[in-house]
Design an enzyme around this catalytic site. Structure first.
Site, PDB file in Angstrom:
ATOM      1  N   HIS A  89       0.852  -1.197   0.000  1.00 11.68           N
ATOM      2  CA  HIS A  89       0.000   0.000   0.000  1.00 11.68           C
ATOM      3  C   HIS A  89       0.885   1.243   0.000  1.00 11.68           C
ATOM      4  O   HIS A  89       1.612   1.510   0.954  1.00 11.68           O
ATOM      5  CB  HIS A  89      -0.958  -0.052   1.192  1.00 11.68           C
ATOM      6  CG  HIS A  89      -1.928  -1.187   1.048  1.00 11.68           C
ATOM      7  ND1 HIS A  89      -2.977  -1.136   0.165  1.00 11.68           N
ATOM      8  CD2 HIS A  89      -1.959  -2.419   1.611  1.00 11.68           C
ATOM      9  CE1 HIS A  89      -3.647  -2.293   0.212  1.00 11.68           C
ATOM     10  NE2 HIS A  89      -3.045  -3.084   1.083  1.00 11.68           N
ATOM     11  N   ARG A 100      19.481  -6.747   8.451  1.00  7.82           N
ATOM     12  CA  ARG A 100      20.899  -6.525   8.180  1.00  7.82           C
ATOM     13  C   ARG A 100      21.591  -6.097   9.466  1.00  7.82           C
ATOM     14  O   ARG A 100      22.705  -6.507   9.745  1.00  7.82           O
ATOM     15  CB  ARG A 100      21.084  -5.425   7.135  1.00  7.82           C
ATOM     16  CG  ARG A 100      20.502  -5.752   5.783  1.00  7.82           C
ATOM     17  CD  ARG A 100      20.822  -4.654   4.788  1.00  7.82           C
ATOM     18  NE  ARG A 100      22.246  -4.617   4.490  1.00  7.82           N
ATOM     19  CZ  ARG A 100      22.874  -3.576   3.939  1.00  7.82           C
ATOM     20  NH1 ARG A 100      22.201  -2.484   3.634  1.00  7.82           N
ATOM     21  NH2 ARG A 100      24.160  -3.624   3.705  1.00  7.82           N
ATOM     22  N   HIS A 198      -9.225   2.253   2.990  1.00  4.36           N
ATOM     23  CA  HIS A 198      -8.931   1.535   1.743  1.00  4.36           C
ATOM     24  C   HIS A 198      -8.268   0.188   2.040  1.00  4.36           C
ATOM     25  O   HIS A 198      -8.637  -0.841   1.459  1.00  4.36           O
ATOM     26  CB  HIS A 198      -8.024   2.384   0.838  1.00  4.36           C
ATOM     27  CG  HIS A 198      -7.550   1.637  -0.365  1.00  4.36           C
ATOM     28  ND1 HIS A 198      -8.403   1.224  -1.361  1.00  4.36           N
ATOM     29  CD2 HIS A 198      -6.320   1.178  -0.722  1.00  4.36           C
ATOM     30  CE1 HIS A 198      -7.721   0.565  -2.286  1.00  4.36           C
ATOM     31  NE2 HIS A 198      -6.454   0.520  -1.917  1.00  4.36           N
ATOM     32  N   ARG A 203      -8.167  -5.623   2.790  1.00  2.63           N
ATOM     33  CA  ARG A 203      -7.486  -6.581   3.657  1.00  2.63           C
ATOM     34  C   ARG A 203      -8.340  -7.116   4.802  1.00  2.63           C
ATOM     35  O   ARG A 203      -7.919  -8.056   5.478  1.00  2.63           O
ATOM     36  CB  ARG A 203      -6.215  -5.948   4.233  1.00  2.63           C
ATOM     37  CG  ARG A 203      -5.270  -5.380   3.178  1.00  2.63           C
ATOM     38  CD  ARG A 203      -4.744  -6.453   2.250  1.00  2.63           C
ATOM     39  NE  ARG A 203      -3.725  -5.934   1.342  1.00  2.63           N
ATOM     40  CZ  ARG A 203      -3.000  -6.678   0.535  1.00  2.63           C
ATOM     41  NH1 ARG A 203      -3.177  -7.988   0.493  1.00  2.63           N
ATOM     42  NH2 ARG A 203      -2.103  -6.143  -0.273  1.00  2.63           N
TER      43      ARG A 203
HETATM   44  C1  LIG Z   1      -6.817 -10.795  -1.801  1.00  2.00           C
HETATM   45  C2  LIG Z   1      -5.638 -10.129  -2.449  1.00  2.00           C
HETATM   46  C3  LIG Z   1      -4.784 -10.873  -3.238  1.00  2.00           C
HETATM   47  C4  LIG Z   1      -3.672 -10.250  -3.848  1.00  2.00           C
HETATM   48  N1  LIG Z   1      -2.844 -11.007  -4.607  1.00  2.00           N
HETATM   49  C5  LIG Z   1      -1.767 -10.440  -5.213  1.00  2.00           C
HETATM   50  C6  LIG Z   1      -0.855 -11.183  -6.018  1.00  2.00           C
HETATM   51  O1  LIG Z   1      -1.020 -12.388  -6.191  1.00  2.00           O
HETATM   52  N2  LIG Z   1       0.198 -10.559  -6.576  1.00  2.00           N
HETATM   53  C7  LIG Z   1       0.414  -9.205  -6.411  1.00  2.00           C
HETATM   54  O2  LIG Z   1       1.391  -8.687  -6.951  1.00  2.00           O
HETATM   55  N3  LIG Z   1      -0.420  -8.472  -5.636  1.00  2.00           N
HETATM   56  C8  LIG Z   1      -1.484  -9.038  -5.046  1.00  2.00           C
HETATM   57  N4  LIG Z   1      -2.315  -8.288  -4.272  1.00  2.00           N
HETATM   58  C9  LIG Z   1      -1.961  -6.875  -4.046  1.00  2.00           C
HETATM   59  C10 LIG Z   1      -2.851  -5.913  -4.849  1.00  2.00           C
HETATM   60  O3  LIG Z   1      -2.806  -6.212  -6.221  1.00  2.00           O
HETATM   61  C11 LIG Z   1      -2.386  -4.445  -4.649  1.00  2.00           C
HETATM   62  O4  LIG Z   1      -1.131  -4.237  -5.225  1.00  2.00           O
HETATM   63  C12 LIG Z   1      -2.267  -4.075  -3.199  1.00  2.00           C
HETATM   64  O5  LIG Z   1      -3.370  -4.538  -2.469  1.00  2.00           O
HETATM   65  C13 LIG Z   1      -2.175  -2.531  -3.081  1.00  2.00           C
HETATM   66  O6  LIG Z   1      -3.459  -1.978  -3.204  1.00  2.00           O
HETATM   67  P1  LIG Z   1      -3.847  -0.895  -4.291  1.00  2.00           P
HETATM   68  O7  LIG Z   1      -3.583  -1.395  -5.664  1.00  2.00           O
HETATM   69  O8  LIG Z   1      -5.246  -0.466  -4.027  1.00  2.00           O
HETATM   70  O9  LIG Z   1      -2.830   0.305  -4.110  1.00  2.00           O
HETATM   71  P2  LIG Z   1      -2.472   1.298  -2.904  1.00  2.00           P
HETATM   72  O10 LIG Z   1      -1.023   1.461  -2.936  1.00  2.00           O
HETATM   73  O11 LIG Z   1      -3.127   0.872  -1.636  1.00  2.00           O
HETATM   74  O12 LIG Z   1      -3.066   2.656  -3.413  1.00  2.00           O
HETATM   75  C14 LIG Z   1      -4.398   3.082  -3.138  1.00  2.00           C
HETATM   76  C15 LIG Z   1      -5.072   3.518  -4.408  1.00  2.00           C
HETATM   77  O13 LIG Z   1      -4.346   4.605  -4.973  1.00  2.00           O
HETATM   78  C16 LIG Z   1      -4.419   4.505  -6.397  1.00  2.00           C
HETATM   79  N5  LIG Z   1      -3.058   4.323  -6.925  1.00  2.00           N
HETATM   80  C17 LIG Z   1      -1.913   4.154  -6.192  1.00  2.00           C
HETATM   81  N6  LIG Z   1      -0.848   4.079  -6.998  1.00  2.00           N
HETATM   82  C18 LIG Z   1      -1.312   4.172  -8.259  1.00  2.00           C
HETATM   83  C19 LIG Z   1      -0.686   4.148  -9.531  1.00  2.00           C
HETATM   84  N7  LIG Z   1       0.615   4.009  -9.690  1.00  2.00           N
HETATM   85  N8  LIG Z   1      -1.474   4.299 -10.614  1.00  2.00           N
HETATM   86  C20 LIG Z   1      -2.810   4.448 -10.508  1.00  2.00           C
HETATM   87  N9  LIG Z   1      -3.474   4.467  -9.325  1.00  2.00           N
HETATM   88  C21 LIG Z   1      -2.726   4.346  -8.220  1.00  2.00           C
HETATM   89  C22 LIG Z   1      -5.307   3.306  -6.728  1.00  2.00           C
HETATM   90  O14 LIG Z   1      -6.637   3.754  -6.869  1.00  2.00           O
HETATM   91  C23 LIG Z   1      -5.159   2.457  -5.493  1.00  2.00           C
HETATM   92  O15 LIG Z   1      -6.258   1.576  -5.277  1.00  2.00           O
HETATM   93  C24 LIG Z   1      -3.427  -8.867  -3.651  1.00  2.00           C
HETATM   94  C25 LIG Z   1      -4.298  -8.134  -2.837  1.00  2.00           C
HETATM   95  C26 LIG Z   1      -5.387  -8.738  -2.228  1.00  2.00           C
HETATM   96  C27 LIG Z   1      -6.285  -7.920  -1.353  1.00  2.00           C
END
Ligand SMILES: Cc1cc2nc3c(=O)[nH]c(=O)nc-3n(C[C@H](O)[C@H](O)[C@H](O)COP(=O)(O)OP(=O)(O)OC[C@H]3O[C@@H](n4cnc5c(N)ncnc54)[C@H](O)[C@@H]3O)c2cc1C
Length: 247
Positions: A89, A100, A198, A203
């Site tokens: 996140h 380390r 969020h 989560r």
């Molecule tokens: C049940 C579950 C299974 C998962 N399995 C996997 C997996 O197998 N592999 C894996 O790699 N990840 C996995 N994830 C992680 C998931 O894909 C997200 O990367 C992670 O939960 C971060 O959340 P977020 O994408 O909402 O981003 P956050 O960092 O929480 O950001 C919050 C919000 O800000 C916006 N945002 C932030 N950065 C950007 C950006 N660069 N561009 C556009 N919008 C942005 C989006 O709207 C985002 O929802 C899993 C998550 C869950 C809950």
């Protein structure tokens, strides 16, 4: 795990309401007392007005004001696996205990066998535990005993090997490669209420893993004391909806 609220913005809902009212005021919120800023908001008392304004903001998807207050949590004893999920996140600031500069050379491998230093998933010890991606739903006692044996032997052996490598002069940063992903870590993280909601959307959901769900519920319990009106509304109206706070 142990989760504590270390520091947090004082009266966060006053900050949220001031920011929101600023959007719709011809005057400057910096020039007027809070009760004047809130004068036209529904409610008999200032507390009622804060409740009605924060509730309206959340129900209408006006989430920006919830980015102003900040909370800092201390988290003790989650697995490195759980940490990897939390640190995905991007609007959260982290300080993570270093492997380390901190070496676990004092830990007795026999204590590791009994549950120290490495988090034990409930599926190791609980025959009734149903995990989301589990291969078998019902588990007999004999299988659970075997799981315990394999798990405990494996983590104990890892820690013994780690300490042996340290004794052979390897740096902790390299010796750590043999430690399991369940190895415990402490961290400090800071975030705002919008981000916490969020994280909870993703989560605390049924498809998230048990450990990060537990961590998130503990964050929410502490947040309910810190920022009560917001997290009561979140709990009653928003929690459980799919990614409501950041599509
Ligand atoms: C049940 C579950 C299974 C998962 N399995 C996997 C997996 O197998 N592999 C894996 O790699 N990840 C996995 N994830 C992680 C998931 O894909 C997200 O990367 C992670 O939960 C971060 O959340 P977020 O994408 O909402 O981003 P956050 O960092 O929480 O950001 C919050 C919000 O800000 C916006 N945002 C932030 N950065 C950007 C950006 N660069 N561009 C556009 N919008 C942005 C989006 O709207 C985002 O929802 C899993 C998550 C869950 C809950």
């Amino acid at each position: 795990m142990d989760v504590r609220l270390l520091e947090a913005t004082d009266d966060p809902e006053r900050v949220i309401c001031t920011a929101a009212r600023s959007d719709y005021s011809s005057g400057f919120v910096g020039d007027q007392p809070f009760n004047e800023t809130m004068a036209t908001v529904d409610g008999d008392t200032l507390e009622d007005k804060k409740r009605s304004l924060t509730g309206n903001l959340l129900r209408h998807g006006h989430f920006g004001p919830f980015e102003h207050p900040q909370a800092t949590f201390g988290v003790k004893g989650i697995s490195r696996s759980c940490m990897a999920q939390l640190t995905r996140h991007r609007h959260v600031s982290f300080d993570v205990q270093s492997m380390r500069y901190v070496s676990f050379d004092e830990v007795d491998p026999e204590d590791v066998r009994e549950g120290a230093m490495v988090v034990t998933p409930p599926s190791v010890t609980d025959p009734d535990w149903i995990g989301r991606n589990q291969r078998h739903a019902d588990t007999d006692e004999e299988t659970v005993e075997e799981r315990k044996r394999v798990f405990r032997e494996s983590v104990t052996q890892s820690v013994e090997s780690y300490q042996e490598l340290l004794d052979l002069g390897m740096a902790p940063e390299d010796a750590r490669f043999v430690l399991p992903i369940g190895t415990e870590v402490n961290l400090v993280c800071s975030l705002n209420p919008r981000m916490l909601m969020h994280i909870a959307d993703m989560r605390a959901a049924a498809d998230a893993q048990w450990e990060i769900r537990e961590l998130t519920e503990q964050f929410l319990d502490l947040a309910a004391e810190w920022c009560p009106l917001t997290f009561a509304e979140y709990d009653e109206q928003l929690k459980g909806r799919k990614n409501r706070l950041a599509p």
